[in-house]
Scaffold this active site. Structure first.
Site, PDB file in Angstrom:
ATOM      1  N   GLU A  47       0.844  -1.187   0.000  1.00 36.98           N
ATOM      2  CA  GLU A  47       0.000   0.000   0.000  1.00 36.98           C
ATOM      3  C   GLU A  47       0.884   1.244   0.000  1.00 36.98           C
ATOM      4  O   GLU A  47       0.452   2.332   0.358  1.00 36.98           O
ATOM      5  CB  GLU A  47      -0.980  -0.014   1.171  1.00 36.98           C
ATOM      6  CG  GLU A  47      -0.350  -0.199   2.524  1.00 36.98           C
ATOM      7  CD  GLU A  47      -1.372  -0.294   3.645  1.00 36.98           C
ATOM      8  OE1 GLU A  47      -2.140   0.653   3.831  1.00 36.98           O
ATOM      9  OE2 GLU A  47      -1.386  -1.336   4.348  1.00 36.98           O
ATOM     10  N   HIS A  66      -1.824 -10.345  12.646  1.00 30.24           N
ATOM     11  CA  HIS A  66      -1.340  -9.131  11.984  1.00 30.24           C
ATOM     12  C   HIS A  66      -0.898  -8.181  13.104  1.00 30.24           C
ATOM     13  O   HIS A  66      -1.683  -7.887  14.007  1.00 30.24           O
ATOM     14  CB  HIS A  66      -2.478  -8.533  11.150  1.00 30.24           C
ATOM     15  CG  HIS A  66      -2.202  -7.148  10.681  1.00 30.24           C
ATOM     16  ND1 HIS A  66      -1.040  -6.813  10.021  1.00 30.24           N
ATOM     17  CD2 HIS A  66      -2.917  -5.994  10.779  1.00 30.24           C
ATOM     18  CE1 HIS A  66      -1.073  -5.519   9.731  1.00 30.24           C
ATOM     19  NE2 HIS A  66      -2.194  -5.000  10.190  1.00 30.24           N
ATOM     20  N   CYS A  81      -3.384  -3.904   4.689  1.00 32.00           N
ATOM     21  CA  CYS A  81      -2.441  -4.911   5.193  1.00 32.00           C
ATOM     22  C   CYS A  81      -2.828  -6.340   4.823  1.00 32.00           C
ATOM     23  O   CYS A  81      -2.181  -7.294   5.280  1.00 32.00           O
ATOM     24  CB  CYS A  81      -2.296  -4.769   6.707  1.00 32.00           C
ATOM     25  SG  CYS A  81      -1.741  -3.133   7.178  1.00 32.00           S
TER      26      CYS A  81
END
Ligand code: COA
Length: 384
Positions: free
Chosen positions: A79, A233, A111
């Site tokens: 990104e 994450h 993400c």
């Protein structure tokens, strides 16, 4: 046919700032940053480094001539792309000297990008026996100086070769996923820094984890006892802790202690590097592989990308996985970095390049760098 991660490589920029020094410079209690957020260091890229150069570095650390010959797919999840049209993957063809019979492209979904790449790579290898796929996560997480998100910045890249008979992690093709249109984090095309509703993002992240964990248990008839490790994450290490804590009291005390212990092994590298955006889950995997993993362990991996997409999937650590990872190289990369002062970091943050030569190659220490911008096109070089 077993398919999964056969190789995993990592790159982190060679400068970092100390989080306690950042806290002092921002007039914040250092405990807030080291305990409340859960970070120790933050990687800072040089101005001539970007998503392309970091991706080249992580992939270059693992690819052999044999791998390059077998590759049929290259997916870059990012990104922090440097072009709205041309993919990061296309720039890598020259830098990595890849053969042209490769399908190469970029995926963006905050993400979640690298996980989208990994699952697509699984499908590709299933349909093309003997071929391999290269999936690269590469990002610079930027919220801006003196913003609440500044402490959760970072930079780096993780590259993975996906193949048959993987030596590191077999993907079990057991997965649940979900998507909702949510405004928790965004970066409009005009902006170099992200906008986040940070606390709302935490809530959505935890909600996604809980929803997917319920779905996963129902779909595959399993419980937490079927896993020794859950990887999350980790844009900053406290975030994964919040998801893990939802299991407290719902699983046995022994299981919760085991999951917590293994989570600590998975966040060691992130504490030292900061946010890799889409690479964060995979930096957690690498940290766990280097600092705690055992053969045949069943892992559950929680991927989350704001906006928002979540996926929960499983994998099994392969016997001999440690021989397929260059542990010394990874630890040297992390240990031999140079600390930068907060004043120098702030100065570097403001650097903007126009057309022209970017940097004198004699001053470059990194193998891949942005050498020139010509008619607004970014041109890269590799030091030999
Ligand atoms: N000692 C120890 N802990 C402390 C403390 C101190 N002196 N002062 C505060 N804390 C704790 C708080 O209790 C809080 O813990 P909790 O989250 O468990 O409740 C934590 O530190 C953060 O404090 P908070 O006041 O919420 O911080 P903030 O308003 O500065 O914002 C973020 C923190 C993470 C929300 C902000 O950095 C951010 O928006 N980052 C971007 C994150 C994001 O959205 N990423 C995308 C995710 S996919």
């Amino acid at each position: 046919m077993d398919i999964g991660i056969d190789k995993i490589g990592f790159y982190v920029p060679q400068n970092y700032i100390d989080i306690v020094e950042l806290a002092k410079a921002r007039d914040v209690d250092p405990d807030k940053f080291t305990i409340g957020i859960g970070q120790d260091k933050q990687a800072v890229p040089k101005p001539y480094q970007d998503a392309v150069t970091m991706a080249a570095s992580s992939a270059d650390s693992i690819l052999t001539a044999e791998d390059k010959k077998d590759l049929g797919l290259l997916i870059v999840g990012t990104e922090s792309s440097i072009d709205e049209s041309k993919s990061t993957a296309a720039f890598l063809m020259d830098l990595l000297e890849l053969p042209e019979d490769i399908r190469a492209f970029e995926i963006k979904q905050a993400c979640f990008g690298a996980t989208a790449g990994l699952q697509s790579a699984f499908d590709f290898v299933s349909l093309n026996p003997g071929k391999k796929a290269l999936v690269i996560a590469t990002d610079i997480a930027r919220y801006g100086i003196k913003t609440p998100g500044e402490v959760t910045q970072g930079a780096g890249s993780v590259a993975m070769v996906i193949s048959e008979n993987p030596r590191i992690l077999k993907l079990e093709h057991k997965s649940v996923y979900m998507t909702r249109n949510i405004g928790d984090f965004w970066r409009p095309t005009f902006s170099k820094t992200a906008f986040a509703r940070g606390k709302f993002s935490n809530q959505v992240y935890v909600d996604f984890f809980q929803t997917l964990w319920q779905k996963y248990q129902a779909k595959f008839d399993v419980t937490a006892n079927d896993f020794s490790t859950m990887l999350f994450h980790i844009p900053y290490t406290k975030m994964g802790t919040k998801a893990l804590r939802t299991l407290e009291g719902k699983v046995s005390d022994e299981k919760y202690a085991e999951l917590t212990d293994h989570y600590q092994a998975s966040i060691k590298f992130s504490r030292e590097v900061g946010n890799l955006y889409t690479g964060s889950l995979y930096l957690g995997l690498l940290s766990y592989l280097v600092n705690g993993a055992r053969p045949n362990e069943e892992l559950l991996l929680f991927s989350y990308g704001s906006g928002a997409v979540g996926e929960l999937y499983s994998g099994q650590i392969q016997p001999g996985f440690d021989k397929a990872i260059n542990k010394d190289k990874i630890l040297n990369l992390l240990d031999n970095r140079q600390k930068m002062s907060i004043a120098d970091y702030e100065k570097m943050y403001q650097v903007e390049y126009q057309n022209g030569t970017i940097v004198d190659p004699k001053t470059v220490q990194e193998k891949f760098y942005l050498s020139e911008i010509k008619e607004n096109e970014r041109l890269y070089k590799k030091l030999n």
